[in-house]
Scaffold this motif. Structure first.
Motif, PDB file in Angstrom:
ATOM      1  N   PRO A 159       0.817  -1.215   0.000  1.00 51.31           N
ATOM      2  CA  PRO A 159       0.000   0.000   0.000  1.00 51.31           C
ATOM      3  C   PRO A 159       0.848   1.262   0.000  1.00 51.31           C
ATOM      4  O   PRO A 159       1.965   1.266   0.518  1.00 51.31           O
ATOM      5  N   VAL A 160       0.325   2.319  -0.601  1.00 42.90           N
ATOM      6  CA  VAL A 160       0.951   3.634  -0.493  1.00 42.90           C
ATOM      7  C   VAL A 160       0.892   4.114   0.950  1.00 42.90           C
ATOM      8  O   VAL A 160       1.833   4.706   1.474  1.00 42.90           O
ATOM      9  N   ASN A 161      -0.225   3.820   1.593  1.00 46.02           N
ATOM     10  CA  ASN A 161      -0.444   4.177   2.992  1.00 46.02           C
ATOM     11  C   ASN A 161      -1.360   3.118   3.599  1.00 46.02           C
ATOM     12  O   ASN A 161      -2.264   2.625   2.928  1.00 46.02           O
ATOM     13  N   ILE A 162      -1.099   2.752   4.837  1.00 46.85           N
ATOM     14  CA  ILE A 162      -1.926   1.728   5.481  1.00 46.85           C
ATOM     15  C   ILE A 162      -2.286   2.188   6.898  1.00 46.85           C
ATOM     16  O   ILE A 162      -1.487   2.852   7.564  1.00 46.85           O
ATOM     17  N   LEU A 163      -3.475   1.853   7.323  1.00 44.49           N
ATOM     18  CA  LEU A 163      -4.004   2.360   8.587  1.00 44.49           C
ATOM     19  C   LEU A 163      -3.447   1.567   9.767  1.00 44.49           C
ATOM     20  O   LEU A 163      -4.167   0.848  10.451  1.00 44.49           O
ATOM     21  N   ILE A 164      -2.140   1.664   9.968  1.00 46.02           N
ATOM     22  CA  ILE A 164      -1.498   1.096  11.148  1.00 46.02           C
ATOM     23  C   ILE A 164      -0.429   2.077  11.626  1.00 46.02           C
ATOM     24  O   ILE A 164       0.027   2.927  10.866  1.00 46.02           O
ATOM     25  N   GLY A 165      -0.067   1.982  12.870  1.00 45.34           N
ATOM     26  CA  GLY A 165       1.047   2.780  13.387  1.00 45.34           C
ATOM     27  C   GLY A 165       0.702   4.180  13.826  1.00 45.34           C
ATOM     28  O   GLY A 165       1.569   4.909  14.303  1.00 45.34           O
ATOM     29  N   GLY A 166      -0.537   4.612  13.661  1.00 41.47           N
ATOM     30  CA  GLY A 166      -0.914   5.959  14.084  1.00 41.47           C
ATOM     31  C   GLY A 166      -2.179   6.416  13.407  1.00 41.47           C
ATOM     32  O   GLY A 166      -2.676   5.758  12.492  1.00 41.47           O
ATOM     33  N   PRO A 167      -2.727   7.565  13.812  1.00 38.17           N
ATOM     34  CA  PRO A 167      -3.988   8.038  13.248  1.00 38.17           C
ATOM     35  C   PRO A 167      -3.917   8.353  11.756  1.00 38.17           C
ATOM     36  O   PRO A 167      -4.922   8.265  11.053  1.00 38.17           O
ATOM     37  N   ASP A 168      -2.732   8.722  11.264  1.00 38.52           N
ATOM     38  CA  ASP A 168      -2.575   9.036   9.837  1.00 38.52           C
ATOM     39  C   ASP A 168      -2.065   7.840   9.035  1.00 38.52           C
ATOM     40  O   ASP A 168      -1.826   7.957   7.833  1.00 38.52           O
ATOM     41  N   GLY A 169      -1.888   6.705   9.691  1.00 36.74           N
ATOM     42  CA  GLY A 169      -1.410   5.523   8.999  1.00 36.74           C
ATOM     43  C   GLY A 169       0.101   5.512   8.845  1.00 36.74           C
ATOM     44  O   GLY A 169       0.826   6.321   9.431  1.00 36.74           O
ATOM     45  N   THR A 170       0.597   4.584   8.045  1.00 36.44           N
ATOM     46  CA  THR A 170       2.032   4.427   7.789  1.00 36.44           C
ATOM     47  C   THR A 170       2.276   4.465   6.288  1.00 36.44           C
ATOM     48  O   THR A 170       1.680   3.700   5.536  1.00 36.44           O
ATOM     49  N   LEU A 171       3.147   5.359   5.845  1.00 37.16           N
ATOM     50  CA  LEU A 171       3.443   5.511   4.423  1.00 37.16           C
ATOM     51  C   LEU A 171       4.477   4.487   3.957  1.00 37.16           C
ATOM     52  O   LEU A 171       5.243   3.933   4.756  1.00 37.16           O
TER      53      LEU A 171
END
Length: 210
Positions: free
Chosen positions: A66-78
């Motif tokens: 993924p370009v960005n995934i919803l893990i590691g924080g509220p904004d996700g992980t790039l």
């Protein structure tokens, strides 16, 4: 005693003029040589990042990262964070000619790679590497950092997109021609090539190389 002959003022001025002319000729050459070295370093960064992406894909049964995934924080992980275990080098995220960005100069192709920062996309956006009919001409990532006019900086962008797609957020950007009006691209088969920007965006197959 013999007197030592000194340089006349005219002779000194001639020497200074010759030095100035040589400097005017050589400085642009040195500048171009430095920029070519930066371009080569940037292409190496693209290759290493591309290899990191491909290794990640292989470890996940050829599912595109993924370009960005919803893990590691509220904004996700790039994506640069996701491939760190493979690249182990944060320096390769910055192009040596990029004076605007602080932490990242390269964008993953957001048209091809899924964005899983939205929970509703978790099951519908998974794409397999085998789905590409032309991996040698499909962009994986590009050096990015400009807006639609290709001049306005968009520093620390993480997603690259084509002219037919809008810039949806601050992490979207267009490819940036930092090196003699050329942009470094890495394709889905892992090879890296430098393109003149007009060549990249016109008379292409497939369209937009995305």
């Amino acid at each position: 005693m013999k007197s030592r002959k000194a340089f006349t003022l005219i002779e000194l001025l001639v020497v200074i003029a010759i030095i100035a002319i040589l400097a005017a000729i050589l400085f642009p050459v040195f500048s171009q040589a430095r920029e070519r070295a930066r371009s080569t370093s940037c292409a190496s960064n693209c290759r290493q990042l591309g290899l990191g992406v491909l290794m990640y894909i292989q470890d996940y049964d050829e599912a595109l990262m993924p370009v960005n995934i919803l893990i590691g924080g509220p904004d996700g992980t790039l994506w640069p964070e996701l491939i760190k275990p493979y690249t182990k080098n944060k320096q390769i995220q910055l192009c040596p000619s990029d004076v605007a960005s602080i932490s990242n100069s390269y964008g993953l192709n957001e048209i091809t790679f899924p964005d899983l920062s939205d929970p509703s996309n978790m099951q519908t956006s998974i794409i397999n590497l085998a789905a590409f009919n032309a991996p040698t001409s499909t962009v994986m990532l590009a050096e990015t950092g400009t807006a639609d006019d290709f001049l306005t900086p968009r520093p620390d962008s993480y997603k690259s997109t084509a002219p037919s797609h809008t810039l949806n957020d601050d992490t979207d950007a267009r490819p940036s021609p930092r090196h003699f009006n050329k942009v470094n691209l890495t394709f889905m088969d892992g090879h890296t090539k430098s393109y003149v920007l007009s060549q990249f965006y016109t008379n292409q197959s497939p369209e937009d190389k995305f």
